[in-house]
Enzyme design. Structure first.
Site, mmCIF file in Angstrom:
data_model
loop_
_atom_site.group_PDB
_atom_site.id
_atom_site.type_symbol
_atom_site.label_atom_id
_atom_site.label_comp_id
_atom_site.label_asym_id
_atom_site.label_seq_id
_atom_site.Cartn_x
_atom_site.Cartn_y
_atom_site.Cartn_z
ATOM 1 C CB ALA A 13 -8.939 11.809 0.674
ATOM 2 N NE ARG A 18 2.052 1.690 -3.170
ATOM 3 C CZ ARG A 18 1.632 0.742 -2.335
ATOM 4 N NH1 ARG A 18 2.133 -0.460 -2.398
ATOM 5 N NH2 ARG A 18 0.699 1.012 -1.441
ATOM 6 C CD GLN A 79 -8.184 13.126 4.772
ATOM 7 O OE1 GLN A 79 -8.212 12.435 3.767
ATOM 8 N NE2 GLN A 79 -7.590 12.746 5.886
ATOM 9 C CE1 TYR A 107 -9.638 2.663 5.315
ATOM 10 C CE2 TYR A 107 -8.317 0.710 4.911
ATOM 11 C CZ TYR A 107 -8.735 1.718 5.758
ATOM 12 O OH TYR A 107 -8.247 1.767 7.033
ATOM 13 N N GLY A 108 -11.966 3.130 -0.598
ATOM 14 C CA GLY A 108 -12.463 3.218 -1.979
ATOM 15 C C GLY A 108 -11.667 2.432 -3.000
ATOM 16 C CG ASN A 176 -7.551 -3.366 9.320
ATOM 17 O OD1 ASN A 176 -8.733 -3.659 9.155
ATOM 18 N ND2 ASN A 176 -7.112 -2.120 9.328
HETATM 19 C C1 UD1 Z 1 -4.863 0.569 5.594
HETATM 20 C C2 UD1 Z 1 -4.948 0.232 7.088
HETATM 21 C C3 UD1 Z 1 -4.329 -1.148 7.298
HETATM 22 C C4 UD1 Z 1 -5.066 -2.164 6.460
HETATM 23 C C5 UD1 Z 1 -5.087 -1.755 4.985
HETATM 24 C C6 UD1 Z 1 -6.049 -2.628 4.220
HETATM 25 C C7 UD1 Z 1 -4.793 2.340 8.348
HETATM 26 C C8 UD1 Z 1 -3.925 3.195 9.170
HETATM 27 N N1 UD1 Z 1 -4.251 1.214 7.859
HETATM 28 O O1 UD1 Z 1 -3.489 0.687 5.258
HETATM 29 O O2 UD1 Z 1 -4.417 -1.520 8.665
HETATM 30 O O3 UD1 Z 1 -4.485 -3.442 6.592
HETATM 31 O O4 UD1 Z 1 -5.537 -0.397 4.822
HETATM 32 O O5 UD1 Z 1 -6.032 -2.356 2.847
HETATM 33 O O6 UD1 Z 1 -5.958 2.663 8.163
HETATM 34 N N2 UD1 Z 1 -7.102 7.761 2.700
HETATM 35 C C9 UD1 Z 1 -7.767 8.961 2.842
HETATM 36 N N3 UD1 Z 1 -7.177 9.962 3.541
HETATM 37 C C10 UD1 Z 1 -5.964 9.827 4.123
HETATM 38 C C11 UD1 Z 1 -5.283 8.593 3.992
HETATM 39 C C12 UD1 Z 1 -5.881 7.579 3.274
HETATM 40 O O7 UD1 Z 1 -8.875 9.119 2.335
HETATM 41 O O8 UD1 Z 1 -5.511 10.802 4.760
HETATM 42 C C13 UD1 Z 1 -7.739 6.672 1.941
HETATM 43 C C14 UD1 Z 1 -6.937 6.234 0.733
HETATM 44 O O9 UD1 Z 1 -7.350 6.971 -0.415
HETATM 45 C C15 UD1 Z 1 -7.285 4.764 0.615
HETATM 46 C C16 UD1 Z 1 -7.620 4.351 2.038
HETATM 47 O O10 UD1 Z 1 -7.836 5.541 2.778
HETATM 48 O O11 UD1 Z 1 -8.438 4.554 -0.181
HETATM 49 C C17 UD1 Z 1 -6.505 3.519 2.694
HETATM 50 O O12 UD1 Z 1 -5.323 4.292 2.774
HETATM 51 P P1 UD1 Z 1 -3.915 3.650 2.514
HETATM 52 O O13 UD1 Z 1 -2.900 4.707 2.695
HETATM 53 O O14 UD1 Z 1 -3.929 2.882 1.243
HETATM 54 O O15 UD1 Z 1 -3.806 2.638 3.764
HETATM 55 P P2 UD1 Z 1 -2.931 1.343 3.877
HETATM 56 O O16 UD1 Z 1 -1.523 1.730 4.161
HETATM 57 O O17 UD1 Z 1 -3.198 0.452 2.745
#
Ligand code: UD1
Ligand code: CA
Length: 437
Positions: A13, A18, A79, A107-108, A176
């Protein structure tokens, strides 16, 4: 076989700020396939997971369209707004009521993950009778990742995001990886207890660890061996790096299978292509999408195979040739400067330099098919305007424009008669020098 069913939730979502793009991050491609497609294929290929929930938000319609067109067993859930990874997973809970199985959350934007790793991860979770398993990895440079926090007895107790760590926690190198296996029945209640009381004001998925530990549930970490697999794409630099990693792996696999690749550094071949042994790939070849290439072929240098090519054995695809969605049978040559699209070429066909199959009508937007049967040949610079069939052993004279079917064993020629003006140049020179006197 596992004791329980498995479903997956794929988070897609986020905007991917970046990437600096109008396209949602997960629809950026490597070898023409979106990042999300790599993740969905990996979870599908485990054979354990038959239903996927993709959480969409930013440019949701575009992501949903891609998922719908390509994955029957995936359902998109909106979402909006995006309040964090924990909130994202929570959006799937209405679809998982009473589900007594495992849920994989991934994660996607981690396209290099393999089905093998996910399979091992799920089996590890089951064999350990875990309630929650988190994939972790050891990173020399753990910057930006959530840290795996352990107590004095080395027991895994929490994940703390980089923005929330203490200086001491910041030094932790176990991170993680962002892939979770959740025993839905025992752990899903955690999503009712998440809060956004943290540096980013988000509902963190990672907080389910602390919740499960407090409930005395069995929480495990599975340490990944190959860190490349969880490489997350956040920028176009990352996208290029991931493409390189994927390409290197695919090229090495081809070489192990007997394909000769002269210059791995300048050769790009999509992992979904298959190539027979003793085929030689010369430098600067770019092959994307799904293709089948037989044995003993010679491809390149500087050839582009775009997608949907089915190429037989002993075929020569030479320099500056582009092939798209075409069948090319054994012993056929397409050696230089040609475009073959939406075509079927028989065996022992010879395509002369600069032959173009004109397959696309830009007004009707219709693409048509060219059929060139066994033993036929085209002279240099011919244009074959589809739909059209050139039958067995027919010959197309150089420079011809073919708009009608050509019978077997005939010659087709469209050419204005050649005129030669004797001494024309000489007279011109004389005229010019006379004028200058
Ligand atoms: C996340 C993890 C972190 C981990 C890292 C690994 C959390 C809080 N943190 O951080 O511990 O080391 O990934 O890559 O989970 N997304 C949604 N909805 C939202 C927010 C995010 O679908 O409301 C999706 C994003 O599109 C993305 C994924 O979740 O694909 C990860 O979100 P991102 O914000 O990139 O998390 P990180 O800060 O990388
Ligand atoms: Ca990320």
């Amino acid at each position: 076989m596992l004791n329980k069913k498995v479903k997956s939730i794929i988070l897609a979502a986020g905007k991917g700020t970046r990437m600096k793009s109008e396209l949602p991050k997960v629809l950026h491609t490597m070898f023409n396939k979106p990042l999300l497609g790599y993740v969905l294929d990996a979870v599908n290929k485990t054979g354990y997971i038959n239903e996927h929930f993709v959480i969409v938000g930013h440019e949701a319609e575009k992501v949903e369209k891609y998922v719908k067109e390509n994955y029957e067993n995936a359902k998109c859930i909106l979402q909006s707004p995006q309040l964090g990874t924990g909130d994202a997973v929570n959006k799937a809970t209405p679809y998982l009521k009473d589900f007594d199985g495992y849920v994989i959350v991934i994660y996607g934007d981690t396209p290099l993950i393999t089905a093998e790793t996910i399979t091992n991860f799920i089996e590890f979770h089951e064999n350990n009778h875990a309630d929650l398993t988190v994939m972790s990895a050891i990173f020399e440079n753990p910057k930006n990742y959530g840290r795996i926090i352990r107590d004095k007895n080395n027991k895994f107790i929490a994940i703390i995001e980089e923005k929330d760590v203490t200086p001491e926690q910041k030094a932790v190198k176990e991170i993680n990886a962002g892939i979770y296996c959740i025993n839905w029945k025992t752990v899903s209640d955690a999503f009712n207890h998440l809060h956004n009381n943290n540096a980013q004001g988000e509902y963190y998925l990672t907080d389910i660890v602390k919740w499960a530990v407090e409930k005395n549930l069995n929480v495990q970490s599975y340490i990944l061996k190959n860190n490349d697999e969880i490489f997350g794409i956040n920028s176009k630099i990352h996208l290029a790096q991931a493409t390189k990693i994927l390409n290197k792996k695919s090229i090495e696999k081809f070489m192990e299978e007997g394909v000769q690749i002269i210059d791995p550094d300048s050769t790009y071949i999509s992992p979904e292509t298959t190539i027979g042994p003793d085929t030689i790939i010369l430098p600067n070849v770019y092959i994307t999408g799904k293709n089948t290439i037989g044995k003993n072929c010679k491809i390149g240098p500087f050839s582009h195979v775009r997608d949907g090519a089915i190429i037989g054995n002993n075929v020569r695809i030479g320099n500056f040739v582009e092939i798209k969605k075409s069948i090319i049978k054994d012993n056929t040559n397409v050696s230089h400067l040609s475009y073959i699209g939406d075509s079927e070429l028989g065996s022992h066909v010879n395509i002369g330099a600069g032959t173009i199959t004109a397959n696309y009508n830009p007004i009707s937007k219709i693409k048509s098919k060219t059929i060139i049967k066994d033993g036929a040949n085209t002279g240099s610079n011919s244009v074959i305007v589809a739909p059209v069939t050139i039958n067995e052993m027919a010959s197309i004279a150089a420079g011809s424009i073919i708009t009608k079917d050509v019978e077997a064993y005939s010659l087709a020629i469209t050419r204005s008669p050649l005129k030669i003006f004797s001494n024309w140049v000489k007279k011109k020179i004389e005229q010019l020098s006379g004028g200058n006197k």
